[in-house]
Design a protein around this motif. Structure first.
Motif, PDB file in Angstrom:
ATOM      1  N   GLU A   1      29.670  -4.520   0.491  1.00 15.08           N
ATOM      2  CA  GLU A   1      29.375  -5.185  -0.805  1.00 15.08           C
ATOM      3  C   GLU A   1      29.500  -3.885  -1.746  1.00 15.08           C
ATOM      4  O   GLU A   1      29.664  -4.186  -2.920  1.00 15.08           O
ATOM      5  CB  GLU A   1      27.797  -5.477  -0.577  1.00 15.08           C
ATOM      6  N   LEU A   2      28.759  -2.693  -1.324  1.00 16.70           N
ATOM      7  CA  LEU A   2      28.927  -1.658  -2.332  1.00 16.70           C
ATOM      8  C   LEU A   2      30.329  -1.240  -2.840  1.00 16.70           C
ATOM      9  O   LEU A   2      30.404  -1.084  -3.865  1.00 16.70           O
ATOM     10  CB  LEU A   2      28.031  -0.433  -1.846  1.00 16.70           C
TER      11      LEU A   2
ATOM     12  N   ARG B   1      31.221  -3.832  -5.215  1.00 19.02           N
ATOM     13  CA  ARG B   1      30.813  -3.440  -6.565  1.00 19.02           C
ATOM     14  C   ARG B   1      31.555  -2.258  -7.397  1.00 19.02           C
ATOM     15  O   ARG B   1      31.964  -2.519  -8.575  1.00 19.02           O
ATOM     16  CB  ARG B   1      29.323  -3.186  -6.576  1.00 19.02           C
ATOM     17  N   ILE B   2      31.838  -1.482  -6.828  1.00 21.91           N
ATOM     18  CA  ILE B   2      32.538  -0.163  -7.317  1.00 21.91           C
ATOM     19  C   ILE B   2      34.006  -0.587  -7.721  1.00 21.91           C
ATOM     20  O   ILE B   2      34.393  -0.546  -8.755  1.00 21.91           O
ATOM     21  CB  ILE B   2      32.759   0.919  -6.219  1.00 21.91           C
TER      22      ILE B   2
ATOM     23  N   ASP C   1      28.239  -3.792 -11.107  1.00 20.85           N
ATOM     24  CA  ASP C   1      27.004  -3.120 -11.382  1.00 20.85           C
ATOM     25  C   ASP C   1      26.683  -2.196  -9.962  1.00 20.85           C
ATOM     26  O   ASP C   1      25.739  -2.553  -9.203  1.00 20.85           O
ATOM     27  CB  ASP C   1      25.685  -3.801 -11.686  1.00 20.85           C
ATOM     28  N   TRP C   2      27.507  -1.047  -9.609  1.00 24.47           N
ATOM     29  CA  TRP C   2      27.177  -0.431  -8.288  1.00 24.47           C
ATOM     30  C   TRP C   2      25.863   0.480  -8.750  1.00 24.47           C
ATOM     31  O   TRP C   2      25.392   1.077  -7.616  1.00 24.47           O
ATOM     32  CB  TRP C   2      28.364   0.317  -8.056  1.00 24.47           C
ATOM     33  N   GLU C   3      25.509   0.758 -10.034  1.00 22.17           N
ATOM     34  CA  GLU C   3      24.250   1.581 -10.276  1.00 22.17           C
ATOM     35  C   GLU C   3      23.065   0.543 -10.246  1.00 22.17           C
ATOM     36  O   GLU C   3      22.088   1.133 -10.659  1.00 22.17           O
ATOM     37  CB  GLU C   3      24.491   2.307 -11.643  1.00 22.17           C
TER      38      GLU C   3
ATOM     39  N   TYR D   1      21.317  -0.864  -8.297  1.00 21.57           N
ATOM     40  CA  TYR D   1      20.434  -0.790  -7.114  1.00 21.57           C
ATOM     41  C   TYR D   1      18.868  -0.525  -7.530  1.00 21.57           C
ATOM     42  O   TYR D   1      18.996   0.580  -8.211  1.00 21.57           O
ATOM     43  CB  TYR D   1      20.814  -0.192  -5.768  1.00 21.57           C
TER      44      TYR D   1
END
Length: 156
Positions: A135-136, A139-140, A145-147, A149
Motif C-alpha cells: 500500500e505504501l 501511494r508513493i 498521499d504517502w505523507e 499517515y
C-alpha cells in the motif's frame, strides 16, 4: 517531483523487520520518478555519504517500529517517538543519531514506522506487514498521499 530519497532500514533475516528492504526492492524493481532508493539494511548510517551526495529535498526513512499497534499499521514518527525507543533494536548506532545527520543534509525528513508482528530470525514477512508495504509503495508510485499517515498516538 523533486530529488527524494527512500532510506529503507531493516534486516531481511528478521521477519517483519524486512519491511524496509521489501519497499526498497519494490521501488528498485519499479522505479518512481523523482525518487532514488538507498537500502540501508541493518547499518543505515553507512549510507550517509550516499545520501549527502544526492542533496535530497526529502528523505523518507522507513523502518519497523514497535508502537504497540496492530501488525502492519504505518505511522509517522517524530524525534520524540524515536527517543522513547519504539524501534526494533537491530541497528549499530542509535536511530536518533542517524536522523540528526539526515536532517543536516535534507530539506525535510519523514520517518514512517510499520508495526511488526514477528521479528524473530528466519521468520517470513507476515501478510499484514507485506500488504501495508504494498500500500505504501502504491501511494508513493501514484504520487498519492504517502505523507498522510497519522502520527503515533493520534488515534490510539
Amino acid at each position: 517531483m523533486g530529488n527524494n530519497v527512500l532510506l529503507a532500514v531493516g534486516s531481511v533475516l528478521r521477519g517483519d523487520d524486512a519491511a524496509g528492504p521489501l519497499l526498497a526492492k519494490m521501488m528498485t524493481d519499479s522505479p518512481v520518478e523523482g525518487w532514488s532508493v538507498v537500502d540501508g539494511g541493518q547499518c543505515p548510517e553507512d549510507e550517509l555519504g550516499v545520501i549527502r551526495r544526492q542533496e535530497p529535498d526529502i528523505v523518507l526513512v522507513f523502518d519497523a517500529a514497535d508502537m504497540g499497534l496492530p501488525p502492519g499499521t504505518v505511522r509517522n514518527l517524530s524525534a520524540g517517538d524515536v527517543a522513547t525507543d519504539c524501534l526494533i533494536s537491530t541497528h549499530a548506532l542509535p536511530i536518533t543519531f542517524l536522523l540528526g545527520e539526515i536532517e543536516s543534509m535534507a530539506k525535510r525528513v519523514v520517518f514512517l514506522g510499520i508495526q511488526p508482528a514477528d521479528t524473530t530470525f528466519f521468520a517470513p514477512l507476515t501478510p499484514a506487514v507485506r500488504e501495508s508495504v504494498k500500500e505504501l509503495f502504491e501511494r508513493i508510485s501514484s504520487r498519492g498521499d504517502w505523507e498522510g499517515y497519522r502520527f503515533v498516538g493520534e488515534d490510539e
